[in-house]
Design a protein around this motif. Sequence first.
Motif, PDB file in Angstrom:
ATOM      1  N   THR A  84      21.004  18.829 -28.393  1.00  0.00           N
ATOM      2  CA  THR A  84      20.579  17.836 -29.390  1.00  0.00           C
ATOM      3  C   THR A  84      20.262  18.507 -30.725  1.00  0.00           C
ATOM      4  O   THR A  84      19.635  17.899 -31.587  1.00  0.00           O
ATOM      5  N   ASN A  85      20.692  19.755 -30.870  1.00  0.00           N
ATOM      6  CA  ASN A  85      20.368  20.493 -32.097  1.00  0.00           C
ATOM      7  C   ASN A  85      21.279  20.154 -33.259  1.00  0.00           C
ATOM      8  O   ASN A  85      21.115  20.696 -34.344  1.00  0.00           O
ATOM      9  N   ILE A  86      22.244  19.281 -33.025  1.00  0.00           N
ATOM     10  CA  ILE A  86      23.241  19.052 -34.069  1.00  0.00           C
ATOM     11  C   ILE A  86      22.616  18.472 -35.332  1.00  0.00           C
ATOM     12  O   ILE A  86      23.050  18.762 -36.447  1.00  0.00           O
ATOM     13  N   TRP A  87      21.546  17.671 -35.168  1.00  0.00           N
ATOM     14  CA  TRP A  87      20.893  17.087 -36.337  1.00  0.00           C
ATOM     15  C   TRP A  87      20.093  18.140 -37.104  1.00  0.00           C
ATOM     16  O   TRP A  87      20.213  18.241 -38.334  1.00  0.00           O
ATOM     17  N   SER A  88      19.297  18.914 -36.394  1.00  0.00           N
ATOM     18  CA  SER A  88      18.500  19.947 -37.074  1.00  0.00           C
ATOM     19  C   SER A  88      19.401  21.042 -37.642  1.00  0.00           C
ATOM     20  O   SER A  88      19.117  21.587 -38.720  1.00  0.00           O
ATOM     21  N   ASP A  89      20.498  21.364 -36.937  1.00  0.00           N
ATOM     22  CA  ASP A  89      21.427  22.371 -37.458  1.00  0.00           C
ATOM     23  C   ASP A  89      22.141  21.870 -38.711  1.00  0.00           C
ATOM     24  O   ASP A  89      22.409  22.638 -39.641  1.00  0.00           O
TER      25      ASP A  89
END
Length: 421
Positions: free
Chosen positions: A258-263
């Motif tokens: 789910t890191n795609i947003w923070s990345d």
Amino acid sequence: MKKLIILILILFFALSNIPNVYAVENKPEISGPTAVLMEFSNGQVLYDKNMHKRMYPASTTKTLTAIIAIQKGNLDDIVTVNDDVTKIDGNSMYLVPGEQLTLRQLLYAMLLESDNDAAVAIADHIGGNIKDFAEMMNRKAKEIGAKDSHFVNPNGLPDNNHYSTPYDMALIARYAMQNDIFRQIVSTVHYQIPPTNKYNKIRDLWISNKLIKPTNFHYDGADGVKTGYTVVAKQVLIASATRNAHRLISVIMGDEGTNIWSDTIKLLNYGFDNFNLVKKNDNNEIITYATIGKVNFKVPLIAKEPFYYIVKKGEENNIKSEIVLNKQLKTPIEKGSALGYIKYSLNGSEIGRVPLLSGENVYKNLMGTYYNKDRSIVLNSNDNIINYLKFISGLLILFIAIAIWRKKRIRSKGNYIFSKD
């Protein structure tokens, strides 16, 4: 040997045209296997992590589907849904055969909530069927410059022959975001579709992009573009954000968590925090004047296009320009013809060129007078007065010479007759 030399030259020029990838000390760590950060105005690459690796694009495919539909179709067209929509998995707005909606409504459903059946209805309407529409997609992708992509459907559902790269998807998003209608749709938080001939309720559509809607990942300036997910593609996200008239596009493909947003936020912050966009000239701006002929007639030179370049903060004044004109400027000169170019360089290395075009039709008559194509405007009046005086003086000298010659001839003839008698 000759073929080897040609191959080396081809490779040299190809490599020289690869967009700059800047190295900055605080380069972000991205958990996804592939990513790219691209400057919108000119396509410069600011961050690259395996950006040319082939990946499954999932629903980011709909970016290409949408821009083709916007360009080829009429948004107010009535689309009658056929049986194809019943064969599609994944996100759906539950269209039924025979249902009628406008192309605009289907575009909102496809881009906001990523409805796969809406994408199929659009493809059938624009291309006649999915196969022919996919051919349109591949032609358009090549036209945009996405040369390492291949599409077989309009929604991005898994297929071994349906693939792209972060770099190609950034190019497609950059192209799509130049369209006002596309930008408006992908930045809309909520949209309603009224009841149709087959569905008696209002359909409320909400954007899936967490950077735009009110969430913990809301990003100031976010204005697009498209989310995507399938089991084989994993998390995919194309994002766009604009601050101080400076737009960046990021693409992450194949993220497992789910890191795609923070990345994505890391990438965008990296771009805005470390780089500035410099604009060196405007489109159709008069850059300088070229002189022609002994009278130094001045022709305005206009920039064919604007020039943007993104630099590391603090290097804004390091961009230098040099005007290079064609060796011989002779009339006739057509308005819009290239007479030279501006060469831009950064820290001694060339970074781009902008053609310089003639701002006027220029012709010269026998008197040395310069005029435009329809002869309604006599150019450079001071020089023209001189040219007219020179022309008149030349005529007077010619008349005097003829008169003297005729007079001498008459005298000579008279003497000859007198001596004969």
